[in-house]
Design a protein around this motif. Structure first.
Motif, PDB file in Angstrom:
ATOM      1  N   ARG A 194       1.723  44.934   7.586  1.00  0.00           N
ATOM      2  CA  ARG A 194       1.365  43.511   7.605  1.00  0.00           C
ATOM      3  C   ARG A 194      -0.133  43.372   7.466  1.00  0.00           C
ATOM      4  N   ARG A 211      -3.126  33.227   8.490  1.00  0.00           N
ATOM      5  CA  ARG A 211      -1.988  33.562   7.635  1.00  0.00           C
ATOM      6  C   ARG A 211      -1.584  35.020   7.858  1.00  0.00           C
ATOM      7  N   GLU A 212      -0.296  35.281   7.641  1.00  0.00           N
ATOM      8  CA  GLU A 212       0.224  36.641   7.664  1.00  0.00           C
ATOM      9  C   GLU A 212       0.761  36.986   6.282  1.00  0.00           C
ATOM     10  N   LEU A 236      -5.627  32.799  13.864  1.00  0.00           N
ATOM     11  CA  LEU A 236      -4.832  33.506  12.858  1.00  0.00           C
ATOM     12  C   LEU A 236      -4.402  32.490  11.805  1.00  0.00           C
ATOM     13  N   GLU A 256       2.903  40.069   3.966  1.00  0.00           N
ATOM     14  CA  GLU A 256       3.718  41.273   3.956  1.00  0.00           C
ATOM     15  C   GLU A 256       3.248  42.139   2.801  1.00  0.00           C
ATOM     16  N   LEU A 291      -3.144  40.519   8.382  1.00  0.00           N
ATOM     17  CA  LEU A 291      -3.406  39.347   9.202  1.00  0.00           C
ATOM     18  C   LEU A 291      -4.768  38.787   8.822  1.00  0.00           C
TER      19      LEU A 291
END
Length: 222
Positions: free
Chosen positions: A122, A135-136, A133, A138, A124
């Motif tokens: 992930r 956005r995350e 935070l 993948e 971050l």
């Protein structure tokens, strides 16, 4: 194995060094501090103490001047005032999660953003000024290296080479290396240069990830 990261700032007067090491290293061989060296006086200027695990990334900030940022495997982002070696934020920002290890971290050119890669593949994205935070992401496999081209575009390397826009959750483009993981990255607004265990240095067009040039002058990893 012990490796030292280096960053320069303050018009070349100061050099920052920090050590990151493999987990399991004996405690008496661990250096959890960041060192600021005065090149004019040729001596250590400040030693920054506070991280409780290895430092993953550290850099002088362009704005504001006189400030240093560091990210550690202790899941903290710390901002330091260089003149006195004091932490600006107490307590420091917490990044990542307690169940995920941090692998890599990189600040954007003007330290508006921080991207952290975890061992769960992930990414971050944080606002450095607020610690929020934002956005995350993948990632397409584990990420070992991150490089910003500008405040909104960054690239990642490891199991794959990918270009990202901080506003999009998926990479704009991805290339899976044919031979070996990417070990080093450097990015500019138009060009991007990764190096890996295949001992090649390659230049890509950042907008398309089209390979523009490569060379193999080394006998080992780059």
């Amino acid at each position: 194995m012990v490796v030292t990261g280096v960053s320069t700032g303050e018009h070349g007067r100061f050099v920052l060094s920090y050590t990151f090491f493999a987990p399991g290293l004996p405690d008496n061989q661990k250096d959890l501090s960041a060192h600021i060296w005065d090149m004019e006086a040729q001596e250590e200027y400040r030693r920054l103490l506070g991280h409780t695990d290895r430092i993953l990334d550290a850099a002088f900030l362009h704005e504001p001047e006189g400030v240093l940022a560091s990210v550690g495997a202790d899941h903290t982002l710390r901002l330091w005032e260089i003149e006195h070696g004091a932490q600006i934020l107490e307590p420091p920002f917490t990044v990542g999660t307690s169940t995920e290890g941090l692998i890599a971290a990189r600040f954007s050119p003007h330290a508006e953003h921080l991207v952290v890669a975890t061992d769960a593949a992930r990414l971050l994205l944080y606002d450095v000024r607020t610690g929020e935070l934002l956005r995350e992401f993948e990632a397409p496999g584990l990420v070992g290296r991150i490089a910003f081209a500008d405040e909104e575009t960054f690239v990642t390397g490891g199991a794959a080479l990918a270009r990202w826009d901080i506003r999009d959750a998926k990479p704009a483009q991805t290339i899976f290396p044919a031979d070996a993981p990417i070990l080093t990255l450097a990015a500019r607004p138009t060009l991007h240069a990764p190096g890996g265990l295949d001992a090649e240095v390659r230049l890509y067009d950042l907008s398309s990830l089209e390979l523009k040039w490569y060379n193999d002058p080394h006998a080992g990893a780059v």
